[in-house]
Design a protein around this motif. Structure first.
Motif, PDB file in Angstrom:
ATOM      1  N   UNK A 103      29.145  20.528 -16.617  1.00 23.80           N
ATOM      2  CA  UNK A 103      30.052  20.281 -17.732  1.00 23.80           C
ATOM      3  C   UNK A 103      29.302  20.029 -19.030  1.00 23.80           C
ATOM      4  N   UNK A 104      28.021  19.617 -18.914  1.00 22.50           N
ATOM      5  CA  UNK A 104      27.222  19.404 -20.113  1.00 22.50           C
ATOM      6  C   UNK A 104      26.738  20.711 -20.725  1.00 22.50           C
ATOM      7  N   UNK A 105      26.819  21.790 -19.958  1.00 17.69           N
ATOM      8  CA  UNK A 105      26.441  23.092 -20.477  1.00 17.69           C
ATOM      9  C   UNK A 105      27.617  23.688 -21.240  1.00 17.69           C
ATOM     10  N   UNK A 106      27.365  24.144 -22.425  1.00 22.37           N
ATOM     11  CA  UNK A 106      28.407  24.723 -23.263  1.00 22.37           C
ATOM     12  C   UNK A 106      28.008  26.148 -23.606  1.00 22.37           C
ATOM     13  N   UNK A 107      28.798  27.076 -23.146  1.00 19.68           N
ATOM     14  CA  UNK A 107      28.510  28.483 -23.367  1.00 19.68           C
ATOM     15  C   UNK A 107      29.532  29.022 -24.354  1.00 19.68           C
ATOM     16  N   UNK A 108      29.068  29.453 -25.517  1.00 22.51           N
ATOM     17  CA  UNK A 108      29.925  30.016 -26.537  1.00 22.51           C
ATOM     18  C   UNK A 108      29.215  31.211 -27.141  1.00 22.51           C
ATOM     19  N   UNK A 109      29.767  32.391 -26.921  1.00 19.67           N
ATOM     20  CA  UNK A 109      29.221  33.634 -27.464  1.00 19.67           C
ATOM     21  C   UNK A 109      27.724  33.769 -27.180  1.00 19.67           C
ATOM     22  N   UNK A 113      23.410  25.216 -23.826  1.00 20.69           N
ATOM     23  CA  UNK A 113      22.656  23.987 -24.056  1.00 20.69           C
ATOM     24  C   UNK A 113      22.033  23.515 -22.741  1.00 20.69           C
ATOM     25  N   UNK A 114      20.828  22.936 -22.875  1.00 19.56           N
ATOM     26  CA  UNK A 114      20.091  22.385 -21.737  1.00 19.56           C
ATOM     27  C   UNK A 114      19.913  23.453 -20.639  1.00 19.56           C
ATOM     28  N   UNK A 115      19.445  24.626 -21.042  1.00 24.29           N
ATOM     29  CA  UNK A 115      19.239  25.724 -20.086  1.00 24.29           C
ATOM     30  C   UNK A 115      17.888  25.570 -19.391  1.00 24.29           C
ATOM     31  N   UNK A 116      17.795  26.092 -18.186  1.00 20.28           N
ATOM     32  CA  UNK A 116      16.570  26.046 -17.388  1.00 20.28           C
ATOM     33  C   UNK A 116      16.343  27.414 -16.756  1.00 20.28           C
ATOM     34  N   UNK A 117      15.106  27.918 -16.879  1.00 22.74           N
ATOM     35  CA  UNK A 117      14.714  29.192 -16.272  1.00 22.74           C
ATOM     36  C   UNK A 117      13.513  28.921 -15.368  1.00 22.74           C
ATOM     37  N   UNK A 118      13.559  29.464 -14.165  1.00 32.14           N
ATOM     38  CA  UNK A 118      12.481  29.291 -13.190  1.00 32.14           C
ATOM     39  C   UNK A 118      11.986  30.652 -12.725  1.00 32.14           C
ATOM     40  N   UNK A 127       6.728  28.317 -12.323  1.00 30.52           N
ATOM     41  CA  UNK A 127       6.816  27.876 -13.720  1.00 30.52           C
ATOM     42  C   UNK A 127       8.287  27.635 -14.050  1.00 30.52           C
ATOM     43  N   UNK A 128       8.509  26.745 -15.008  1.00 32.55           N
ATOM     44  CA  UNK A 128       9.864  26.380 -15.398  1.00 32.55           C
ATOM     45  C   UNK A 128       9.925  26.258 -16.914  1.00 32.55           C
ATOM     46  N   UNK A 129      10.946  26.841 -17.508  1.00 32.50           N
ATOM     47  CA  UNK A 129      11.156  26.817 -18.950  1.00 32.50           C
ATOM     48  C   UNK A 129      12.495  26.140 -19.215  1.00 32.50           C
ATOM     49  N   UNK A 130      12.474  25.121 -20.061  1.00 30.96           N
ATOM     50  CA  UNK A 130      13.701  24.458 -20.479  1.00 30.96           C
ATOM     51  C   UNK A 130      13.797  24.520 -21.994  1.00 30.96           C
ATOM     52  N   UNK A 131      15.014  24.395 -22.503  1.00 31.78           N
ATOM     53  CA  UNK A 131      15.238  24.457 -23.943  1.00 31.78           C
ATOM     54  C   UNK A 131      16.474  23.644 -24.285  1.00 31.78           C
ATOM     55  N   UNK A 132      16.452  23.090 -25.489  1.00 33.94           N
ATOM     56  CA  UNK A 132      17.623  22.312 -25.932  1.00 33.94           C
ATOM     57  C   UNK A 132      18.827  23.222 -26.107  1.00 33.94           C
ATOM     58  N   UNK A 133      18.646  24.351 -26.761  1.00 32.82           N
ATOM     59  CA  UNK A 133      19.699  25.350 -26.893  1.00 32.82           C
ATOM     60  C   UNK A 133      19.081  26.741 -26.741  1.00 32.82           C
ATOM     61  N   UNK A 134      19.864  27.676 -26.252  1.00 31.92           N
ATOM     62  CA  UNK A 134      19.414  29.061 -26.093  1.00 31.92           C
ATOM     63  C   UNK A 134      20.510  29.989 -26.602  1.00 31.92           C
TER      64      UNK A 134
END
Length: 266
Positions: A103-109, A113-118, A127-134
């Motif tokens: 619910x903390x993830x907000x997907x708009x167009x 937010x708070x995305x994680x890629x592994x 390896x793991x990549x995180x970001x505040x917004x993507x």
């Protein structure tokens, strides 16, 4: 006309005028039906019942054996499902935490937010990549804000690198970082620079911009660097300033012998 004549009743109707009442369950051919049933009973009694052969007996034994194991197995499955249902219900309730996190993830167009890629590199290191917004730019490119990459290296070592902005190419497994790039490795290496390019699959980090590095070896300022973390290679390119930690300490044995030889020649 006399009274007796006027009160005389009318004659009863004839058989043709009124139909006769007949029983519906009465069968005029009952004797014939009984004879037919008796003949069928005699034919059934006269029929010779044959004993089952070996093939039929084998099929019956296999059917009984299958039923002997299938029915208790089915009962065991039903009892196990009844016993396991409270645990399944508990696991379903635990998903509330995952739903709360989602619910903390907000997907708009294409924004998240708070995305994680592994992923895994060529040597099966995580390896793991995180970001505040993507922001998703097509099927491959992802623009990152405040990206952070945690990379597992050989020998259970690790590296941590972050910046203000970045671009992650998912299929190529490359990460381009810009603005205040900071790299820290668990062996004490700390590097600062304006940009860096990461090949996450090959475990290589490089930059053509200036860099300031500090670590157990000392300090280094250069116009670029190349770091192969799997091969253990670290190269600085261009003119720069190098200050090694052993430059401030006592001279080595070879340096002392060299100095003594210079004094003897004088």
């Amino acid at each position: 006309m006399s009274t007796s004549e006027t009160s005389k009743s009318a004659p009863p109707p004839s058989d043709q005028e009124q139909p006769r009442i007949r029983r519906e369950d009465f069968d005029p051919d009952r004797a014939e039906s009984l004879a037919r049933l008796d003949a069928m009973r005699r034919a059934a009694f006269q029929r010779i019942r044959q004993a089952p052969d070996a093939g039929q007996l084998a099929r019956r034994r296999s059917l009984l054996g299958f039923a002997k194991w299938a029915l208790p197995g089915l009962a065991l499955v039903l009892l196990s499902s009844i016993a396991a249902w409270p645990e399944i219900s508990h696991l379903l309730n635990q998903n509330r935490a995952a739903l709360k996190e989602m619910a903390q993830l907000r997907v708009e167009s294409g924004n998240m937010e708070q995305a994680t890629y592994r992923g895994l590199d060529a040597h099966d290191h995580l390896y793991m990549i995180t970001a505040r917004t993507t922001h998703q730019q097509g099927p491959d490119r992802v623009d990152l804000v405040d990206p952070v990459a945690d990379i597992q290296l050989s020998g259970n070592s690790w590296a941590h690198i972050r910046s203000d902005r970045g671009v992650y190419m998912q299929h190529e497994q490359t990460l381009t970082l810009d603005d205040h790039v900071v790299l820290y490795r668990d062996d004490g290496l700390l590097m600062n620079g304006p940009s860096a390019d990461l090949d996450l699959k090959a475990d290589v980090i490089a930059s053509r911009d200036w860099v300031h590095a500090e670590g157990p070896f000392g300090r280094q300022d250069a116009q670029g660097y190349f770091l192969d973390q799997h091969a253990g290679i670290m190269q600085f390119t261009g003119p720069g300033l190098t200050v090694r930690n052993d430059d401030n300490g006592p001279p080595s044995a070879a340096a002392r012998l060299h100095l003594q030889g210079l004094k003897t020649e004088k």
